[in-house]
Every structure is written in structure tokens, then in C-alpha cells.
Design a protein around this motif. Structure first.
Motif, PDB file in Angstrom:
ATOM      1  N   SER A  55       0.818  -1.205   0.000  1.00  0.00           N
ATOM      2  CA  SER A  55       0.000   0.000   0.000  1.00  0.00           C
ATOM      3  C   SER A  55       0.861   1.267   0.000  1.00  0.00           C
ATOM      4  N   ARG A  56       2.138   1.127   0.332  1.00  0.00           N
ATOM      5  CA  ARG A  56       3.048   2.270   0.348  1.00  0.00           C
ATOM      6  C   ARG A  56       3.797   2.330  -0.979  1.00  0.00           C
ATOM      7  N   GLN A  57       3.404   3.288  -1.788  1.00  0.00           N
ATOM      8  CA  GLN A  57       3.952   3.458  -3.124  1.00  0.00           C
ATOM      9  C   GLN A  57       4.554   4.851  -3.227  1.00  0.00           C
ATOM     10  N   ILE A  58       5.748   4.950  -3.796  1.00  0.00           N
ATOM     11  CA  ILE A  58       6.429   6.238  -3.843  1.00  0.00           C
ATOM     12  C   ILE A  58       6.975   6.521  -5.238  1.00  0.00           C
ATOM     13  N   GLU A  59       7.038   7.808  -5.563  1.00  0.00           N
ATOM     14  CA  GLU A  59       7.740   8.255  -6.769  1.00  0.00           C
ATOM     15  C   GLU A  59       9.226   8.334  -6.442  1.00  0.00           C
ATOM     16  N   THR A  60      10.061   7.856  -7.347  1.00  0.00           N
ATOM     17  CA  THR A  60      11.498   7.839  -7.101  1.00  0.00           C
ATOM     18  C   THR A  60      12.252   8.435  -8.290  1.00  0.00           C
ATOM     19  N   HIS A  61      13.404   9.031  -7.981  1.00  0.00           N
ATOM     20  CA  HIS A  61      14.252   9.645  -8.996  1.00  0.00           C
ATOM     21  C   HIS A  61      15.637   9.019  -8.907  1.00  0.00           C
ATOM     22  N   GLU A 179      -3.628   8.628  -8.560  1.00  0.00           N
ATOM     23  CA  GLU A 179      -3.292  10.012  -8.228  1.00  0.00           C
ATOM     24  C   GLU A 179      -1.786  10.249  -8.222  1.00  0.00           C
ATOM     25  N   LEU A 180      -1.027   9.210  -7.844  1.00  0.00           N
ATOM     26  CA  LEU A 180       0.426   9.320  -7.842  1.00  0.00           C
ATOM     27  C   LEU A 180       0.957   9.426  -9.267  1.00  0.00           C
TER      28      LEU A 180
END
Length: 240
Positions: A55-61, A179-180
Motif C-alpha cells: 500500500s506504500r507506493q512512492i515516486e522515485t528519482h 493520483e500518484l
């Protein structure tokens, strides 16, 4: 508390940089080579999931350095602005290297084929046509990504043990939240759906090792705990 914060931007505790510190940093930058940093040749924006909590999803660079044709290393940040926080590191290897890893090691790695073919993986501001040969090679690679600073939960400092991260996959649990994805696409004025369509003809890897993306096959993730252990002492060194 310094472990958690509120809001999207958590600033580490400390006083603002002085003019003297800025001058010292600029002087050092002019005199030192900083060779490893200058070898970073690509900026990739994509998404990652915590291995023990989908459930924890993040944008990464990811700022990528290519050591050779079979091995890449990435410094991973939570944004691409000047105050982006270094949240981890990812290693990327070719299928040739991955197939020679021990089976227990392979379980810690993820595939990149779906991430690329679906349009989640993109190189900001670089024409898609220019990246096509690179993307074709990357679909056959495997990555191991350790997150050392969980800024998404509000941590103002790197806290606790590293967390193993996984790549989104074509199953319900691995889909990135709408939304992410929209926030990322709006920022760079791109369409993930359009990227996906343009990549339809990218060849699928002939073989994806089932040991990778272990969570997808077995419904199990991996989590590191910190525990106290006896130190292996060097001869002649005593502790209280």
C-alpha cells in the motif's frame, strides 16, 4: 520527535546554512574532481513499492551511473529539485549476471520489463525516440533497491533499518495509485498511457527468472530488523 513529521515536506532538524558554509562548499567544489558524481549520465523517474507493504507506493528519482554494459548503480532521491533527499540506492544488472546469482539472493531483486513497457519508467525531458535502444536493453535487467530514508511516512531523518523496495507489476497489488501517476505525468507534461502505447513494439524478454519479483509468485516480502549481536573481536582487543 525527529522520527516522523507531518505534511509532504519534512525538513531535517538543524540550522540553515551560513554564507561561510556556502562559500566553503563552493570552493571545495571548484578544487575537487567529484568524479563519481560526474559519471551520473541519466535521470530516471519511476515508482517503487515497499516489499512488506504494497500500500506504500512512492515516486522515485534515480541518477544512474553505468560502470559497464552489465552493471549500473543509482543514487535514488525523493524528488529532482535542489533539495531532493537521498533516500536509497539501486543496483541494476543484466540478465547474464542475474542468472549467476545464488537463488536466495535472486529473491531480493525485481524485474524491469513491466515497469518500462507500461510507461511507469521514464527519462524526464528526453525524447522517447532517443531512449528506445536503452529501454530495450533495460527490459532484460534486474534491480535491487534499498530505501534508507522513508520520507513518505514523514521521517525527518533516516530512521531504522533499510527497506527492500520492489517494482510495480501487472497485478492489482502492484499497480501504482492513479493520483500518484497523474501527479508525475502533470509535472513533466507526459502521458504514461501514451508512453505505454509507444512501447508496445519493444520486444519482451525471452525469459524472466521466477525467483525475481518473489512477492508476486509467493505473496511474501522481505523486511530487515535490527538486533543486538556479539562483536567478532580482533585478537588482542578487549571490551569492558
Amino acid at each position: 520527535m525527529i522520527g516522523t513529521g507531518t505534511g509532504e515536506e519534512q525538513i531535517p532538524p538543524g540550522v540553515p546554512m551560513s554564507m561561510e558554509q556556502h562559500m566553503l562548499d563552493k570552493g571545495a567544489q571548484m578544487m575537487q574532481s567529484l568524479k563519481p558524481i560526474k559519471e551520473m549520465s541519466q535521470h530516471v523517474c519511476t515508482f517503487a513499492l515497499y516489499s512488506d507493504d504494497m500500500s506504500r507506493q512512492i515516486e522515485t528519482h534515480h541518477y544512474v551511473t553505468r560502470l559497464n554494459e552489465d552493471f549500473l548503480q543509482c543514487a535514488v532521491y525523493d524528488s529532482d529539485d535542489s533539495h531532493g533527499r537521498l533516500i536509497g540506492v539501486e543496483y541494476i544488472v543484466s540478465d547474464k549476471i542475474f542468472e549467476n546469482l545464488p537463488p536466495d539472493e535472486q529473491k531480493l531483486w525485481h524485474t524491469h520489463a513491466y515497469e518500462i513497457k507500461s510507461g511507469l519508467w521514464m527519462n524526464p525531458r528526453v525524447p522517447e525516440l532517443l531512449m528506445k535502444p536503452e529501454l530495450e536493453n533495460l527490459t532484460k535487467t534486474y534491480g535491487k533497491f534499498w530505501c534508507t530514508w522513508q520520507t513518505d511516512r514523514g521521517d525527518r531523518l533516516p530512521m531504522g533499518a533499510p527497506a527492500l523496495m520492489m517494482s510495480p507489476q501487472a497485478v492489482n497489488l502492484g499497480m501504482v495509485k492513479a493520483e500518484l501517476l497523474k501527479k508525475r505525468d502533470d509535472k513533466y507534461n507526459v502521458s504514461s498511457d501514451a508512453l505505454k502505447t509507444s512501447r508496445v513494439e519493444l520486444p519482451e524478454p525471452e525469459w524472466l527468472n521466477p525467483q525475481a519479483d518473489y512477492w508476486k509468485q509467493h505473496g511474501k516480502g522481505f523486511k530487515i530488523d535490527v538486533e543486538t549481536t556479539d562483536i567478532k573481536r580482533r585478537e588482542g582487543v578487549a571490551f569492558p
